[in-house]
Design a protein around this motif. Structure first.
Motif, mmCIF file in Angstrom:
data_model
loop_
_atom_site.group_PDB
_atom_site.id
_atom_site.type_symbol
_atom_site.label_atom_id
_atom_site.label_comp_id
_atom_site.label_asym_id
_atom_site.label_seq_id
_atom_site.Cartn_x
_atom_site.Cartn_y
_atom_site.Cartn_z
ATOM 1 N N VAL A 1 -5.328 -7.528 0.476
ATOM 2 C CA VAL A 1 -5.899 -6.152 0.486
ATOM 3 C C VAL A 1 -5.134 -5.083 0.235
ATOM 4 O O VAL A 1 -5.426 -4.079 -0.261
ATOM 5 N N GLY A 2 -3.569 -5.377 0.268
ATOM 6 C CA GLY A 2 -2.718 -4.271 -0.094
ATOM 7 C C GLY A 2 -3.045 -3.787 -1.398
ATOM 8 O O GLY A 2 -2.628 -2.205 -1.511
ATOM 9 N N ARG A 3 -3.113 -4.178 -2.486
ATOM 10 C CA ARG A 3 -3.133 -3.576 -3.644
ATOM 11 C C ARG A 3 -4.246 -2.434 -3.837
ATOM 12 O O ARG A 3 -4.450 -1.489 -4.203
ATOM 13 N N ARG A 4 -5.581 -2.795 -3.149
ATOM 14 C CA ARG A 4 -6.699 -2.012 -3.241
ATOM 15 C C ARG A 4 -6.521 -0.851 -2.260
ATOM 16 O O ARG A 4 -6.819 0.150 -2.399
ATOM 17 N N VAL A 5 -5.766 -1.200 -1.168
ATOM 18 C CA VAL A 5 -5.209 -0.092 -0.456
ATOM 19 C C VAL A 5 -4.466 0.865 -1.029
ATOM 20 O O VAL A 5 -4.752 2.188 -1.097
ATOM 21 N N ARG A 6 -3.512 0.548 -1.823
ATOM 22 C CA ARG A 6 -2.730 1.719 -2.635
ATOM 23 C C ARG A 6 -3.919 2.151 -3.584
ATOM 24 O O ARG A 6 -3.662 3.409 -3.850
ATOM 25 N N TRP A 7 -4.676 1.724 -4.190
ATOM 26 C CA TRP A 7 -5.617 2.124 -4.967
ATOM 27 C C TRP A 7 -6.408 3.219 -4.252
ATOM 28 O O TRP A 7 -6.549 4.521 -4.998
ATOM 29 N N TYR A 8 -6.924 3.016 -3.358
ATOM 30 C CA TYR A 8 -7.530 4.109 -2.371
ATOM 31 C C TYR A 8 -6.813 5.201 -1.638
ATOM 32 O O TYR A 8 -7.115 6.160 -1.571
ATOM 33 N N TYR A 9 -5.397 4.890 -1.560
ATOM 34 C CA TYR A 9 -4.758 5.877 -0.944
ATOM 35 C C TYR A 9 -3.969 6.736 -1.964
ATOM 36 O O TYR A 9 -3.918 8.010 -1.603
ATOM 37 N N ALA A 14 3.438 2.059 0.951
ATOM 38 C CA ALA A 14 3.157 0.609 0.722
ATOM 39 C C ALA A 14 4.264 -0.168 1.391
ATOM 40 O O ALA A 14 4.231 -1.076 1.911
ATOM 41 N N GLU A 15 5.500 0.245 1.000
ATOM 42 C CA GLU A 15 6.654 -0.665 1.259
ATOM 43 C C GLU A 15 6.885 -0.594 2.993
ATOM 44 O O GLU A 15 7.129 -1.468 3.631
ATOM 45 N N PHE A 16 6.470 0.588 3.588
ATOM 46 C CA PHE A 16 6.780 0.730 4.763
ATOM 47 C C PHE A 16 5.904 -0.225 5.554
ATOM 48 O O PHE A 16 6.143 -0.822 6.660
ATOM 49 N N HIS A 17 4.575 -0.050 5.394
ATOM 50 C CA HIS A 17 3.499 -1.049 5.922
ATOM 51 C C HIS A 17 3.910 -2.514 5.562
ATOM 52 O O HIS A 17 3.569 -3.224 6.524
ATOM 53 N N ALA A 18 4.452 -2.820 4.518
ATOM 54 C CA ALA A 18 4.561 -4.246 4.433
ATOM 55 C C ALA A 18 5.935 -4.664 5.338
ATOM 56 O O ALA A 18 5.824 -5.877 5.727
ATOM 57 N N LYS A 19 6.827 -3.589 5.622
ATOM 58 C CA LYS A 19 7.725 -3.854 6.389
ATOM 59 C C LYS A 19 7.303 -4.063 7.858
ATOM 60 O O LYS A 19 7.782 -5.133 8.489
ATOM 61 N N LEU A 51 -8.147 -2.980 11.204
ATOM 62 C CA LEU A 51 -7.747 -4.084 12.143
ATOM 63 C C LEU A 51 -6.553 -5.087 11.730
ATOM 64 O O LEU A 51 -5.766 -5.481 12.600
ATOM 65 N N LEU A 52 -6.154 -5.321 10.545
ATOM 66 C CA LEU A 52 -5.008 -5.859 10.200
ATOM 67 C C LEU A 52 -3.592 -5.277 10.573
ATOM 68 O O LEU A 52 -2.817 -5.727 11.227
ATOM 69 N N GLU A 53 -3.792 -4.012 10.179
ATOM 70 C CA GLU A 53 -2.415 -3.224 10.462
ATOM 71 C C GLU A 53 -2.437 -2.725 11.970
ATOM 72 O O GLU A 53 -1.160 -2.894 12.303
ATOM 73 N N ALA A 54 -3.391 -2.795 12.747
ATOM 74 C CA ALA A 54 -3.182 -2.374 14.150
ATOM 75 C C ALA A 54 -2.722 -3.671 14.742
ATOM 76 O O ALA A 54 -1.763 -3.661 15.633
ATOM 77 N N GLU A 55 -3.019 -4.968 14.409
ATOM 78 C CA GLU A 55 -2.588 -5.990 15.110
ATOM 79 C C GLU A 55 -0.847 -6.255 14.522
ATOM 80 O O GLU A 55 -0.092 -6.735 15.401
ATOM 81 N N ALA A 56 -0.790 -5.821 13.367
ATOM 82 C CA ALA A 56 0.740 -6.024 12.767
ATOM 83 C C ALA A 56 1.491 -4.889 13.586
ATOM 84 O O ALA A 56 2.756 -5.408 13.900
ATOM 85 N N GLY A 57 1.200 -3.896 13.949
ATOM 86 C CA GLY A 57 1.740 -2.897 14.660
ATOM 87 C C GLY A 57 2.231 -3.388 16.164
ATOM 88 O O GLY A 57 3.393 -3.311 16.596
#
Length: 225
Positions: A166-174, A144-149, A99-105
Motif C-alpha cells: 500500500v506504500g505507493r498509494r499512500v504516497r499518491w494520496y499524501y 515515505a522514507e521515515f515510515h519505511a524506517k 492499522l499497519l502503521e500503528a502496529e509498526a509503531g
C-alpha cells in the motif's frame, strides 16, 4: 504536453539494455505517484513513448499492467487515463494504513536500538528542512522514507510486506495534502521517535494511530480548506 511544467530532465530517458517493459512501467508509475501525471489525465501512447525515448509497444504493455493494478483506466474508443480515486477508495486504503502503521509503531518501540532511533531523528531533521524550504516533493519522499524506517525497525517481515503493497498509494494520496500537513506532520514524527526511544509501546501505538488518522482526515478535507 503531458509533462508541461515539470523541470527539465524530470522525465527520464530509459537506458538500454535492460528489462525495458519493466523500466517503462516503473517510470510511469512514479510519475503517477508524484502526480506529474494527474488523476483524470489522458495518456497518449505516442507522447509517452516520445517523452521516455522508447517505442509505443512497451508503453502499451505498461499501461495495460497499470490498468490491471488500478492506476490507469483503459476506456474503449477513448484510450488510457490516470485513475481518479474515489473518496471511498482513499478512505479504505488510508484506514488499512492506520492499522499497519500503528502496529509498526508498537513493534518499533519494542525492538528499536539507539542506531535506529538516530536514523529516525536524521530523517526528521531532513524532513523539517524540506518543509522549511517548501520542497513538497522532497518532503513527501522523506515522509515515505521515515515510515519505511519505522516499519524496518518493527522487525516483522509479514507486516513490512503488507505495508509495501500500500506504500505507493499512500504516497499518491499524501502528495496533495503534504503542504497542508507541513510542519505538524514532522512534529508528530518527533513525538513518535520519543516514544520509540523510551520503548513505550502503548504511547507509540497511540501516536502513530493519531498521526495516520490526521493524514486521512486531511485528505478528505483537502477541497474544503
Amino acid at each position: 504536453m503531458l509533462f508541461a511544467g515539470l523541470p527539465q530532465g524530470a522525465v527520464p530517458k530509459l537506458e538500454r539494455p535492460g528489462p525495458l517493459r519493466e523500466r517503462v512501467y516503473e517510470a510511469l508509475l512514479e510519475l503517477i505517484t508524484i502526480r506529474a501525471l494527474r488523476p483524470g489525465q489522458h495518456l497518449v501512447e505516442s507522447e509517452l513513448a516520445g517523452q521516455l525515448g522508447v517505442s509505443r509497444q512497451p508503453v502499451r504493455e505498461a499501461l495495460q499492467r497499470l490498468n490491471t493494478e488500478g492506476w490507469v483506466d483503459l476506456r474503449p474508443a477513448q484510450g488510457a487515463f490516470v485513475h481518479e480515486p474515489t473518496e471511498e477508495e482513499a478512505d479504505q486504503l488510508l484506514s488499512v494504513r492506520t492499522l499497519l502503521e500503528a502496529e509498526a509503531g508498537r513493534l518499533a518501540a519494542a525492538h528499536a536500538d539507539a542506531d535506529g532511533v538516530a536514523a529516525l531523528e536524521e530523517l526528521c531533521d531532513r524532513g523539517e528542512a524540506a518543509v522549511a524550504e517548501d520542497d513538497v516533493d522532497l518532503a513527501v519522499a522523506l515522509n515515505a522514507e521515515f515510515h519505511a524506517k519505522v516499519m524496518e525497525l518493527a522487525k516483522n517481515v509479514v507486516l513490512s510486506a503488507l505495508a509495501a503493497q500500500v506504500g505507493r498509494r499512500v504516497r499518491w494520496y499524501y502528495t496533495p495534502v503534504a503542504r497542508r500537513r507541513g510542519k505538524q506532520s514532522w512534529t508528530e514524527h518527533r513525538e513518535l521517535i520519543a516514544a520509540i526511544a523510551t520503548h513505550d509501546e502503548q504511547r507509540a501505538t497511540e501516536i502513530m494511530r493519531a498521526h495516520t488518522e490526521h493524514t486521512r482526515r486531511t485528505y478528505h478535507e483537502r477541497e474544503k480548506g
